[in-house]
Design a protein around this motif. Structure first.
Motif, PDB file in Angstrom:
ATOM      1  N   ASP A  63      53.545  43.930  48.135  1.00 35.07           N
ATOM      2  CA  ASP A  63      52.361  43.752  48.651  1.00 35.07           C
ATOM      3  C   ASP A  63      51.687  42.651  48.178  1.00 35.07           C
ATOM      4  OD1 ASP A  63      51.813  47.541  47.777  1.00 35.07           O
ATOM      5  OD2 ASP A  63      52.735  46.577  49.592  1.00 35.07           O
ATOM      6  N   THR A  64      52.316  41.580  47.784  1.00 32.01           N
ATOM      7  CA  THR A  64      51.649  40.427  47.387  1.00 32.01           C
ATOM      8  C   THR A  64      51.982  39.138  48.148  1.00 32.01           C
ATOM      9  OG1 THR A  64      53.415  39.890  45.904  1.00 32.01           O
ATOM     10  CG2 THR A  64      51.857  41.045  45.194  1.00 32.01           C
ATOM     11  N   ALA A  65      52.333  39.452  49.594  1.00 33.56           N
ATOM     12  CA  ALA A  65      52.645  38.140  50.305  1.00 33.56           C
ATOM     13  C   ALA A  65      51.384  37.262  50.529  1.00 33.56           C
ATOM     14  CB  ALA A  65      53.334  38.615  51.792  1.00 33.56           C
ATOM     15  N   GLY A  66      51.390  36.096  50.418  1.00 28.55           N
ATOM     16  CA  GLY A  66      50.421  35.168  50.353  1.00 28.55           C
ATOM     17  C   GLY A  66      49.336  35.330  49.313  1.00 28.55           C
ATOM     18  N   ALA A 126      42.894  24.542  40.869  1.00 33.14           N
ATOM     19  CA  ALA A 126      41.761  24.058  41.816  1.00 33.14           C
ATOM     20  C   ALA A 126      41.149  24.977  42.545  1.00 33.14           C
ATOM     21  CB  ALA A 126      41.810  22.786  42.691  1.00 33.14           C
ATOM     22  N   VAL A 127      42.176  25.795  43.140  1.00 33.87           N
ATOM     23  CA  VAL A 127      41.508  27.170  44.194  1.00 33.87           C
ATOM     24  C   VAL A 127      42.139  28.233  43.369  1.00 33.87           C
ATOM     25  CG1 VAL A 127      41.151  28.082  46.268  1.00 33.87           C
ATOM     26  CG2 VAL A 127      41.219  25.753  46.102  1.00 33.87           C
ATOM     27  N   PRO A 128      41.489  29.078  42.511  1.00 35.65           N
ATOM     28  CA  PRO A 128      42.051  30.017  41.663  1.00 35.65           C
ATOM     29  C   PRO A 128      42.751  31.038  42.405  1.00 35.65           C
ATOM     30  CG  PRO A 128      40.102  29.294  40.343  1.00 35.65           C
ATOM     31  CD  PRO A 128      39.989  28.576  41.888  1.00 35.65           C
ATOM     32  N   GLY A 129      42.089  31.616  43.391  1.00 41.26           N
ATOM     33  CA  GLY A 129      42.661  32.782  44.294  1.00 41.26           C
ATOM     34  C   GLY A 129      43.617  32.167  45.107  1.00 41.26           C
ATOM     35  N   GLN A 130      44.037  30.927  45.144  1.00 38.40           N
ATOM     36  CA  GLN A 130      45.110  30.375  46.094  1.00 38.40           C
ATOM     37  C   GLN A 130      46.286  29.674  45.197  1.00 38.40           C
ATOM     38  OE1 GLN A 130      43.832  28.071  49.524  1.00 38.40           O
ATOM     39  NE2 GLN A 130      42.069  29.294  49.839  1.00 38.40           N
ATOM     40  N   ALA A 131      45.888  29.537  43.899  1.00 36.88           N
ATOM     41  CA  ALA A 131      46.785  29.013  43.003  1.00 36.88           C
ATOM     42  C   ALA A 131      47.058  27.498  43.273  1.00 36.88           C
ATOM     43  CB  ALA A 131      48.207  29.933  42.645  1.00 36.88           C
ATOM     44  N   VAL A 132      46.197  26.845  43.675  1.00 35.45           N
ATOM     45  CA  VAL A 132      46.404  25.354  43.927  1.00 35.45           C
ATOM     46  C   VAL A 132      46.310  24.757  42.820  1.00 35.45           C
ATOM     47  CG1 VAL A 132      45.554  23.457  45.202  1.00 35.45           C
ATOM     48  CG2 VAL A 132      45.493  25.575  46.346  1.00 35.45           C
ATOM     49  N   PRO A 133      47.427  24.177  42.131  1.00 34.92           N
ATOM     50  CA  PRO A 133      47.420  23.490  40.775  1.00 34.92           C
ATOM     51  C   PRO A 133      46.595  22.203  40.793  1.00 34.92           C
ATOM     52  CG  PRO A 133      49.515  22.900  41.672  1.00 34.92           C
ATOM     53  CD  PRO A 133      48.647  23.994  42.816  1.00 34.92           C
TER      54      PRO A 133
END
Length: 275
Positions: free
Chosen positions: A9-12, A139-146
């Motif tokens: 259920d975690t795609a994306g 940098a964008v926690p919900g998108q996991a941008v490091p």
């Protein structure tokens, strides 16, 4: 908490792995993580965690954060930190502990801090601790941008603290240490972007330490900084020695906040522009 073990259920959606032998504790931690917009996978044993990490690696995937309890069943997980890091590709590894029956909690925490883990949390911890970790690393926690990771090495605690504040305000993830040896031992240098290091230091020494870092991790940008030592060596001479050793850039002390942020920003945007 049905979402705890439903990776399909975690795609994306960024996913955290929780390695914790207590189901009740895993549910509490997962709620904190899911509040950040993440999904969670729980493994009650180290072997199950390795199975999950290996399966993801085989598919070219990885988890975005690993929450590892220090004592998992009868095992001391600190011995597994280095191996675990080989599966995470730079994702933060967070150690958690309330101590064990055979040693004081503070002793366990101190042992945990000597590993290459990115963060150490004392149980019980609050949602704001998880929020802080995600804000620090992504940098964008919900998108996991490091975020870009900068390591600051200087024997002066005040200088380290000031540089950390300036760079964190600028959006960087910052780790700071009093000497080169501590930095190399306690940070996953493979995933560091830039090292800012004083030339004249105790222990391994700044020049030798920077050369060691550059030789071992050539992808890391290294900046030498120095004011020299009054009556012994000038700042210009100290920085000249670093230049001769192939260090990427020099920053004479004292420097302004703008000088610092402009140089770091330039180097991490396009290193080829640095002379």
């Amino acid at each position: 908490m049905a979402s705890l073990n439903r990776p399909e259920d975690t795609a994306g959606i960024p996913e955290a792995l929780i390695v914790e032998d207590s189901l009740a504790q895993a549910h509490i931690i997962s709620r904190m993580i899911e509040a950040q917009g993440w999904a969670c996978r729980h493994c009650p044993t180290l072997q199950e965690a390795y199975d999950v990490l290996s399966a993801r690696k085989a598919r070219g995937r990885t988890i975005q954060a690993l929450f590892l309890d220090v004592f998992v069943g009868a095992y001391d997980a600190l011995a597994h930190v280095t191996r675990m890091k080989t599966f995470t590709k730079g994702a933060p590894l967070i150690l958690m502990t309330a101590g064990g029956g055979h040693e004081a909690t503070e002793t366990t925490l101190n042992r945990a801090r000597q590993t290459a883990a990115d963060f150490v949390l004392r149980k019980p911890f609050a949602p704001n601790h998880v929020c802080h970790i995600f804000e620090t690393c992504f940098a964008v926690p919900g998108q996991a941008v490091p975020r870009k990771h900068v390591v600051v090495i200087d024997g002066n605690a005040g200088i380290r603290a000031h540089i950390r504040r300036v760079l964190e305000t600028g959006g960087y993830r910052v780790s700071d240490f009093a000497d080169v040896d501590s930095a190399v031992e306690r940070v996953d240098m493979v995933h560091v972007d830039l090292v800012l290091c004083e030339v004249i230091m105790r222990g391994t020494g700044g020049l030798r330490g920077m050369h060691r870092i550059k030789q071992t991790f050539p992808h890391i940008q290294v900046v030498a900084m120095s004011a020299g030592v009054e009556g012994r060596i000038s700042g210009a001479r100290a920085l000249s020695m670093s230049r001769q050793m192939g260090i990427d850039a020099q920053l004479p002390k004292p420097f302004g906040d703008d000088d610092l942020t402009q140089l770091i920003g330039l180097m991490l945007t396009d290193a080829a522009l640095i002379d």
